[in-house]
Design an enzyme around this catalytic site. Structure first.
Site, PDB file in Angstrom:
ATOM      1  N   ASN A   1       0.849  -1.199   0.000  1.00 53.82           N
ATOM      2  CA  ASN A   1       0.000   0.000   0.000  1.00 53.82           C
ATOM      3  C   ASN A   1       0.883   1.247   0.000  1.00 53.82           C
ATOM      4  OD1 ASN A   1       0.619   0.719   2.840  1.00 53.82           O
ATOM      5  ND2 ASN A   1      -0.357  -1.263   3.213  1.00 53.82           N
TER       6      ASN A   1
ATOM      7  N   PHE B   1      -4.410   2.893  14.752  1.00 56.48           N
ATOM      8  CA  PHE B   1      -4.679   3.861  13.686  1.00 56.48           C
ATOM      9  C   PHE B   1      -5.789   3.319  12.811  1.00 56.48           C
ATOM     10  CE2 PHE B   1      -1.793   7.475  13.112  1.00 56.48           C
ATOM     11  CZ  PHE B   1      -0.926   7.274  14.169  1.00 56.48           C
TER      12      PHE B   1
HETATM   13  O1  PMT Z   1       3.053   5.868   6.665  1.00 56.93           O
HETATM   14  P1  PMT Z   1       2.436   7.184   6.214  1.00 56.93           P
HETATM   15  O2  PMT Z   1       2.594   7.405   4.731  1.00 56.93           O
HETATM   16  O3  PMT Z   1       2.920   8.352   7.013  1.00 56.93           O
HETATM   17  O4  PMT Z   1       0.852   7.078   6.444  1.00 56.93           O
HETATM   18  C1  PMT Z   1       0.344   6.955   7.730  1.00 56.93           C
HETATM   19  C2  PMT Z   1      -0.831   5.974   7.770  1.00 56.93           C
HETATM   20  C3  PMT Z   1      -1.988   6.525   6.984  1.00 56.93           C
HETATM   21  C4  PMT Z   1      -0.402   4.619   7.212  1.00 56.93           C
HETATM   22  C5  PMT Z   1      -1.204   5.777   9.270  1.00 56.93           C
HETATM   23  O5  PMT Z   1      -1.499   7.037   9.786  1.00 56.93           O
HETATM   24  C6  PMT Z   1      -2.388   4.838   9.436  1.00 56.93           C
HETATM   25  O6  PMT Z   1      -3.527   5.261   9.434  1.00 56.93           O
HETATM   26  N1  PMT Z   1      -2.126   3.523   9.633  1.00 56.93           N
HETATM   27  C7  PMT Z   1      -3.186   2.499   9.756  1.00 56.93           C
HETATM   28  C8  PMT Z   1      -3.759   2.183   8.419  1.00 56.93           C
HETATM   29  C9  PMT Z   1      -5.027   1.353   8.493  1.00 56.93           C
HETATM   30  O7  PMT Z   1      -5.968   1.622   7.870  1.00 56.93           O
HETATM   31  O8  PMT Z   1      -5.023   0.383   9.319  1.00 56.93           O
HETATM   32  P2  PMT Z   1      -6.211  -0.721   9.423  1.00 56.93           P
HETATM   33  O9  PMT Z   1      -7.522  -0.067   9.438  1.00 56.93           O
HETATM   34  O10 PMT Z   1      -5.946  -1.755   8.401  1.00 56.93           O
HETATM   35  O11 PMT Z   1      -5.877  -1.307  10.829  1.00 56.93           O
HETATM   36  C10 PMT Z   1      -6.325  -0.776  12.056  1.00 56.93           C
HETATM   37  C11 PMT Z   1      -5.238  -0.957  13.092  1.00 56.93           C
HETATM   38  O12 PMT Z   1      -4.887  -2.326  13.221  1.00 56.93           O
HETATM   39  C12 PMT Z   1      -3.957  -0.225  12.744  1.00 56.93           C
HETATM   40  O13 PMT Z   1      -3.425   0.266  13.943  1.00 56.93           O
HETATM   41  C13 PMT Z   1      -3.064  -1.317  12.137  1.00 56.93           C
HETATM   42  O14 PMT Z   1      -1.688  -1.067  12.361  1.00 56.93           O
HETATM   43  C14 PMT Z   1      -3.529  -2.551  12.891  1.00 56.93           C
HETATM   44  N2  PMT Z   1      -3.442  -3.788  12.102  1.00 56.93           N
HETATM   45  C15 PMT Z   1      -4.179  -3.953  10.964  1.00 56.93           C
HETATM   46  C16 PMT Z   1      -4.130  -5.139  10.266  1.00 56.93           C
HETATM   47  C17 PMT Z   1      -3.303  -6.183  10.743  1.00 56.93           C
HETATM   48  N3  PMT Z   1      -3.231  -7.313  10.106  1.00 56.93           N
HETATM   49  N4  PMT Z   1      -2.606  -6.005  11.862  1.00 56.93           N
HETATM   50  C18 PMT Z   1      -2.644  -4.821  12.539  1.00 56.93           C
HETATM   51  O15 PMT Z   1      -1.975  -4.662  13.555  1.00 56.93           O
END
Ligand code: PMT
Length: 404
Positions: free
Chosen positions: A209, A322
Site C-alpha cells: 500500500n 490507527f
Molecule cells: O506511513 P504514512 O505514509 O505516514 O501514512 C500513515 C498511515 C496513513 C499509514 C497511518 O497514519 C495509518 O492510518 N495507519 C493504519 C492504516 C489502516 O488503515 O489500518 P487498518 O484499518 O488496516 O488497521 C487498524 C489498526 O490495526 C492499525 O493500527 C493497524 O496497524 C492494525 N493492524 C491492521 C491489520 C493487521 N493485520 N494487523 C494490525 O496490527
C-alpha cells in the site's frame, strides 16, 4: 496539556508586551501555573494588574519590594520554573543575559534557574540585525538557551520588516515543544509499528500500500525526544534510521506479527501506525510468474491481525491504533477501537487533502475508549505525533493511578 507545569514568564518593555497577556491566558487554559516577572520598562506598556488578574498570581516587578511570602523570590521562582520564557525579549535583556548581568528580578531569576529558558525576541529590524545582538544570540544559543525567530510584518516603528513577536499560539507551541524536550516520557517504553508490509506474489512482485512510514517514524522520533525508550518495528520504507531508536526491519505482516509479539512484553505504550496488508497470497510462486493467459487470479488468505493479538493480552499497557478510512470515519474507527481492545485510535480521513498516506501533514481525530473525540486541524506529522503522545501519556498515567 500543561497540567502541573510551572511557567515563569518574563515580560520586557516593548509594544509586543500586550501579546504576552494572551500567552498567559492560553497557558492557564492549558493547565499551567504562571508567574509573571515584569521589567521596569514593561510596566510602561502593560499594567501589572492585567497580568495579575489573568495569571491569578502576584506579579513580580521590584526586587526590593516588601515580600508577600518570606522566600527569596528570584531563587524560589528560578527553582519553581519548569520553563522560563522571556516574551517579548528586548536587545537589552538579551545583552544582559549574554554578559552575565543580573541587576533586576528577571535577570537574577534567569541567572539562578536550571530550567530551560526560551527567549522570544521582538525589536526593531536594525536592532535585531545589529551584529552585537546577533553575537549575543549566537552565544546564548551555544549555551543552550532556546530562541524563537521574530516574525516579519509591520513593526511599531512603521516599517514592514523582521522583528515582530510571533503570535501567542506560536509561542505556546514553542513552549510545549521546549518542555517536551525535558523528558516527560522518561522511563516510558514505547513500541511502535510503522510503514507498509509487502506480501510476496512471486520472487519479483508483491502486494503493498501507499504507507511511507512518515507517521510512525515521526511518533518514534517525538517519543525519543521526550525521553522514552523507543523500539520501532518498521516495514520497508525509505526513511533513514533515526538515532537512539532500536529499529527492527520486517517485510511481511507475518514477520511484523512475530516481531511485535516478541517485543511487546516490556512496553508501556504500544502504537500501531503501520498499514499492515490484510491479505497475503495463499501460495507464493517460487519462480517469476510468466505472462500467459489474459487473466491471472491470485488466491489470498487473511494475514494475522497484530493489533488484535496484542489487544487480547495487553494488560495494563496503553494500546494506540490507527484507522485510515475513505468513508464512515468515526464508525469504522470506533469499531476497530472496540474489536481490537485499544485504549485510543487515531482516525485519518483519507478523503481530505493533506491527510493520510505519504504526505508530510496529517488531519486526524483521536478517539478515546471513553468516547472522547479530539479533532485536530491539519498539521505536520511531527506535531500530530506530539498530540498523539500527549494523549497516550495522559492515558498511561491515568491507568497507572487506577492500578495503585
Ligand atoms: O506511513 P504514512 O505514509 O505516514 O501514512 C500513515 C498511515 C496513513 C499509514 C497511518 O497514519 C495509518 O492510518 N495507519 C493504519 C492504516 C489502516 O488503515 O489500518 P487498518 O484499518 O488496516 O488497521 C487498524 C489498526 O490495526 C492499525 O493500527 C493497524 O496497524 C492494525 N493492524 C491492521 C491489520 C493487521 N493485520 N494487523 C494490525 O496490527
Amino acid at each position: 496539556m500543561l497540567n502541573g507545569k510551572n511557567v515563569v514568564l518574563g515580560v520586557c518593555g516593548g509594544i509586543a508586551a500586550y501579546k504576552s497577556v494572551e500567552i498567559v491566558s492560553r497557558l492557564k487554559k492549558l493547565g499551567a501555573e504562571v508567574d509573571v516577572i515584569m521589567t521596569e520598562s514593561a510596566e510602561k506598556f502593560v499594567a501589572p494588574l492585567t497580568f495579575r488578574s489573568i495569571s491569578h498570581n502576584p506579579v513580580i516587578t521590584d526586587m526590593f519590594a516588601e515580600p508577600i511570602n518570606y522566600d527569596i523570590k528570584h531563587i524560589s521562582l528560578s527553582q519553581k520554573a519548569d520553563i522560563l520564557v522571556i516574551a517579548p525579549a528586548t536587545a537589552n535583556i538579551i545583552g544582559k543575559i549574554a554578559n552575565g548581568i543580573a541587576d533586576d528580578m528577571l535577570t537574577t531569576t534567569v541567572m539562578a534557574t536550571k530550567a530551560k529558558v526560551l527567549i522570544v525576541p521582538a525589536m526593531n529590524v536594525n536592532m535585531y540585525e545589529n551584529v552585537i545582538v546577533k553575537n549575543n544570540i549566537e552565544k546564548l544559543k551555544k549555551l543552550g538557551y532556546g530562541f524563537m525567530e521574530p516574525d516579519t510584518g509591520m513593526l511599531a516603528c512603521g516599517v514592514n520588516a523582521k522583528g515582530r513577536m510571533p503570535e501567542p499560539q506560536s509561542v505556546i507551541e514553542a513552549i510545549v515543544d521546549t518542555m517536551a524536550v525535558k523528558g516527560d516520557m522518561k522511563n516510558i517504553r514505547v513500541l511502535i509499528t510503522a510503514g507498509p508490509t509487502r506480501e510476496a506474489i512471486d520472487p519479483v512482485r508483491y502486494i503493498t500500500n501507499h504507507s511511507s512510514g512518515k507517521m510512525g517514524y515521526a511518533i518514534a522520533k517525538a517519543a525519543q525526544k521526550r525521553g522514552a525508550d523507543v523500539s520501532l518495528v518498521s516495514g520497508p520504507v525509505s526513511i533513514e534510521k533515526p538515532e537512539k531508536i532500536t529499529v527492527y526491519n520486517v517485510i511481511s505482516a507475518d514477520e511484523m506479527f512475530l516481531k511485535v509479539n516478541e517485543l511487546y512484553e516490556p512496553a508501556d505504550i504500544i502504537i500501531m501506525a503501520a498499514a499492515v496488508a490484510d491479505y497475503k497470497c495463499s501460495v507464493v510462486a517460487d519462480t517469476k510468474i510468466k505472462k500467459s493467459s489474459d487473466e491471472l487470479t491470485l488466491s489470498l488468505v487473511k494475514n494475522p491481525d497484530i493489533a488484535y493479538s496484542i489487544g487480547k493480552k495487553k494488560g495494563k499497557r496503553v494500546m494506540v491504533g490507527f484507522s485510515a478510512e475513505t468513508n464512515d470515519l468515526y464508525k469504522n474507527a470506533k469499531s476497530k477501537l472496540e474489536n481490537k481492545n485499544m485504549d485510543m485510535i487515531v482516525a485519518n480521513d483519507l478523503t481530505k487533502e493533506g491527510a493520510g498516506f505519504n504526505c508530510d501533514t496529517n488531519i486526524v481525530s483521536i478517539i478515546g475508549n471513553n468516547g472522547e473525540i479530539l479533532e485536530l486541524p491539519i498539521m505536520p506529522k511531527e506535531k500530530v505525533a506530539d498530540e498523539i503522545l500527549n494523549y497516550a501519556v495522559r492515558v498511561y498515567y491515568q491507568k497507572k493511578e487506577s492500578n495503585t
